[in-house]
Design an enzyme around this catalytic site. Structure first.
Site, mmCIF file in Angstrom:
data_model
loop_
_atom_site.group_PDB
_atom_site.id
_atom_site.type_symbol
_atom_site.label_atom_id
_atom_site.label_comp_id
_atom_site.label_asym_id
_atom_site.label_seq_id
_atom_site.Cartn_x
_atom_site.Cartn_y
_atom_site.Cartn_z
ATOM 1 C CE1 TYR A 104 -21.269 16.322 -13.631
ATOM 2 C CE2 TYR A 104 -20.287 16.371 -11.442
ATOM 3 C CZ TYR A 104 -21.405 16.379 -12.259
ATOM 4 O OH TYR A 104 -22.660 16.455 -11.707
ATOM 5 N NE ARG A 154 -3.479 -0.486 2.541
ATOM 6 C CZ ARG A 154 -4.188 -0.872 3.582
ATOM 7 N NH1 ARG A 154 -4.457 -0.002 4.546
ATOM 8 N NH2 ARG A 154 -4.617 -2.112 3.673
ATOM 9 C CG HIS A 177 -6.391 -1.042 -5.804
ATOM 10 N ND1 HIS A 177 -5.254 -1.578 -5.230
ATOM 11 C CD2 HIS A 177 -6.721 0.029 -5.034
ATOM 12 C CE1 HIS A 177 -4.909 -0.868 -4.183
ATOM 13 N NE2 HIS A 177 -5.783 0.112 -4.029
#
Length: 822
Positions: free
Chosen positions: A124, A34, A80
């Site tokens: 967006y 991570r 993931h």
């Protein structure tokens, strides 16, 4: 504690051992899966999976943009499984040019700003890969890296990218794991390639040689790195602190004389512009910075521009230093060069980082070459079958026509011409047009070319120097991604480059008002006058609190030790005080000292040329307590000040003087008494000591108003509130024991008023007298005759109305420039 196994057996286990082992597994999972980047491609697993998912979507730099929601959804669903809202911030960061020195993702839409504005929702925005990311994944389909199953074993993903682009040092990385953290600064691509080439040519290259071609980090926001020490520490040990500063330049304001503005073009890395402007505005509002009259943000699409208009006659260097001290225009970047090397976290120096990338590229080039060799040999093997079949075309055709089926033909052809299984399948699939003479020549030409490539591939695999040469050639192609010069400048630290050297060493006068406004004016402003003159207006007062309470003389290169009534000491260079006009009020001391407490008032200022000189600082309080401390105890400046003396309740520090062995100390009281004793009667004490009694005060309303260190050859000038005073010999004051009442210094009659100050003077000295109204007069001591101790004295200053004298100060001998009548 009992642990159930899969077969139902209960095993007793110590709780400490179980917690330790479980936490260790969790820690390693966070570290490896991570938080930390891989030293080979410089990516964390989440970044690597996003880029790989975008490659699978064929989002090339020349291709179309795709919605970030699609990219995050594919990444989460295929590689993931932590949710799109976790993946999207990582994608956004790789598309922000103020965070990444070389962006890996090209965004379209609102991806946030350097002001800290958040990006638009992922439905967006759109994105595609940048060229640097393509180079990271180049040759991924040529068996250059290991592929492993994804979380649900429905697909495969790369363990690491081939990383033709040296991403880790180019873009840097930051992350916090369990018990460790990484903070790797970005670098300039051209400089990094030069450093890599040095190590490729000579693995024994030293870190000093690397620094010659790659002098330091290069941040995407530009700015300035102050000093080389932090860079060298980080490059040699993997840990170091860099001082980053904004780029500030001074511009003359159009249409206004004697006014300047400060323009900030570049900020330190990771500094939020909006929060910085808010912080500067707070400092202006709270009067910590008083020299700025207007602040505005003129940044636009062409670049950053923060403008600060200065007040008239302000020194820009002083304001800039205040901004560096109190805002994020100067920050510290802590380098922690930690990355995963062979699956384990490791702190490395700059040479080890570059070497790890080179070894990875050597392995990638070899695996790619082996892959190409296998393909070339397989194709050459097929072409050999073609050529053998064409050379015996008639017989091959006869066997095929005579065979009942394909399997019979294969058996006959293998038995007759010793074809391999792959060759015979290829021959049986030959098309008729490939049997022409033209196609025969093409096959022959391709076969010869493959033989040359096979020989070349084998030579590369047998010779590491050729592999290193290939890496250098590929780096030359990578260099075309960005040929820009470095953005971050590296300058000598203030310890290497002394700003004081640019400032002339000249005498000045420093005044402090009742409300602790300080100012610096040249000595020449005040001309000498005859005794009893009226002086000139040296301070523009508008209210009672504006009255002058202290006046000092110094040189611009001197240190000022500023002592407060609470016994604390602060450091200030004289040149750091803004120079003002004769009638200017000055600047608040809190803006120059920064950490001055609200309840503290300036008690006295001591001019020091060098802390290495032998001697002591002799201090006196209003109630007659004295102490001395070695001068060297004050040689280390501290921003928040230090305690110089412990003050009793109801008392306050009044004076501080430089003393040496063999001298004598004289204390003068407000009601006209004086005590004279040997300096050695006070033993040296530590900075926090209280001190001992120096004089006994007979009346409750009496207090110490003068302190001088003398050797017996001087005369003493004693000045009173109403402008009268006198000069007397030191020997006229008989020596007493420390702590005594003393003798009369001057008659404090109704005409004279009480004593406001006493200083040791000689005929060649000039003295400045300052009144509460701001009236200031400079006089030569030649005009003041020496008289007896018990006289009332003569008029020193002709005061106006109800004005009163508040301060008297001797100019340094080198500041005396003769007498000049007004």
């Amino acid at each position: 504690m009992a642990v159930d196994t899969d077969d139902g057996i209960v095993i007793p286990r110590n709780v400490d051992d179980e917690m330790k082992e479980s936490y260790l597994r969790y820690s390693m999972s966070v570290i490896i899966s991570r938080a930390l980047p891989d030293v080979r491609d410089g990516l964390k697993p989440s970044q690597r999976r996003i880029l790989f998912a975008m490659r699978q979507l064929k989002l090339s730099p020349q291709g179309k943009y795709r919605k970030c929601a699609k990219i995050c959804g594919d990444t989460s669903g295929d590689y993931h499984p932590h949710g799109e809202m976790v993946i999207y911030p990582t994608l956004v960061r790789m598309a922000q040019n103020w965070m990444m020195r070389y962006m890996l993702v090209q965004g379209q839409g609102n991806f946030g700003s350097v002001d800290g504005d958040p990006p638009a929702a992922m439905r967006y925005t759109e994105a595609r890969l940048q060229s640097a990311a393509v180079q990271l994944m180049d040759d991924l389909d040529k068996d250059t890296v290991d592929m492993v199953p994804n979380y649900d074993e429905t697909r495969t993903e790369p363990v690491v990218f081939p990383a033709k682009f040296p991403n880790l040092l180019c873009n840097g990385s930051s992350g916090i794991a369990v018990g460790m953290a990484t903070n790797i600064p970005p670098h300039n691509l051209g400089e990094l390639i030069a450093a890599i080439n040095l190590l490729i040519d000579n693995p024994q290259t030293s870190i000093e040689e690397i620094i010659e071609v790659m002098p330091g980090p290069d941040f995407p926001t530009g700015g300035v790195i102050c000093g080389h020490r932090g860079i060298k520490e980080a490059y040699h040990t993997g840990r170091g602190k860099l001082t980053l500063r904004a780029v500030v330049r001074t511009e003359e304001m159009t249409g206004s004389q004697d006014r300047q503005c400060l323009v900030v073009d570049e900020l330190p890395y990771n500094v939020n512009k909006a929060r910085l402007i808010e912080r500067i505005a707070e400092l202006i509002t709270d009067k910590h910075i008083t020299g700025i009259s207007d602040l505005r943000d003129e940044s636009d699409k062409d670049g950053m521009r923060i403008v600060m208009e200065l007040k008239r006659a302000e020194i820009s260097d002083v304001i800039i230093n205040q901004l560096f001290k109190h805002t994020d225009m100067q920050v510290t970047f802590g380098c922690n060069m930690l990355a995963l090397d062979k699956g384990l976290p490791r702190t490395m120096n700059i040479k080890q980082f570059i070497s790890a990338w080179i070894y990875h590229r050597i392995d990638v080039v070899r695996r790619r070459t082996r892959y190409e060799l296998n393909r070339a040999e397989a194709r050459a093997h097929i072409l050999e079958g073609y050529l053998k079949a064409i050379d015996h075309l008639d017989e091959v055709v006869r066997i095929i026509r005579a065979s009942a089926n394909k399997e019979k033909a294969k058996v006959e052809l293998i038995a007759r011409f010793e074809f391999s299984d792959r060759q015979v399948n290829a021959v049986l699939e030959l098309r008729l047009y490939q049997l022409t003479s033209l196609e025969h020549s093409k096959i022959t030409e391709e076969y010869q070319g493959l033989l040359e490539k096979i020989a070349e591939y084998k030579e590369i695999l047998a010779n590491e120097s050729l592999v290193r040469g290939i890496i250098k050639t590929e780096l030359d192609g990578i260099r075309t991604l960005d040929r820009a010069e470095r953005r971050t400048r590296i300058i000598p630290h203030e310890g290497d480059f002394n700003v004081e050297d640019l400032i002339p060493d000249e005498p000045v006068i420093i005044t402090i008002s009742n409300d602790d406004y300080i100012r610096r004016v040249p000595v020449e402003v005040f001309r000498e006058q005859k005794r009893g003159g009226k002086g000139v207006m040296g301070f523009d007062t508008k209210k009672e609190t504006d009255a002058i309470k202290a006046l000092y003389t110094a040189s611009t290169h001197n240190y000022l030790l500023i002592f407060t009534n609470m016994g604390r000491c602060y450091w200030l260079k004289v040149w750091q005080i803004p120079e003002t006009g004769r009638r200017s009020k000055g600047k608040p001391l809190i803006g120059l000292l920064g950490d001055l407490r609200p309840e503290e008032k300036i008690a006295t200022v001591l001019r020091v040329e060098s802390f290495q000189d032998p001697g002591y600082i002799f201090m006196a309080t209003r109630k007659g307590i004295v102490k001395k401390t070695e001068l060297s105890s004050f040689q280390n400046p501290r921003r928040k000040g230090i305690y110089a003396i412990t003050i009793d309740e109801g008392d306050e520090l009044f004076a501080a003087r430089i003393s040496t062995a063999g001298k004598q100390v004289m204390l003068f009281t407000h009601r006209g008494m004086a005590v004279r004793f040997d300096e050695e009667a006070v033993r040296p004490m530590g900075r926090t000591a209280r001190g001992v009694k120096g004089v006994s005060l007979r009346k409750e309303n009496d207090y110490v108003t003068g302190c001088e260190v003398v050797d017996g050859s001087e005369t003493l000038l004693i000045a009173c509130e109403n402008g009268f005073g006198k000069r007397s010999e030191v020997d006229d004051f008989r020596q007493t024991n420390r702590g005594g009442v003393g003798v009369r210094s001057i008659i404090t009659s109704e005409r004279n008023g009480n004593v406001v100050g006493a200083i040791a003077v000689a005929d060649e000295n000039s003295v400045l007298f300052a009144a509460a109204s701001g009236q200031t007069m400079r006089a030569s001591m030649r005009d003041v005759r020496v008289m007896g101790r018990s006289t009332q004295g003569v008029r020193l200053v002709n005061l106006k109305g109800n004005d009163s004298l508040v301060a008297v100060q001797k100019l340094l001998e080198e500041e005396h420039h003769g007498t000049e009548e007004e």
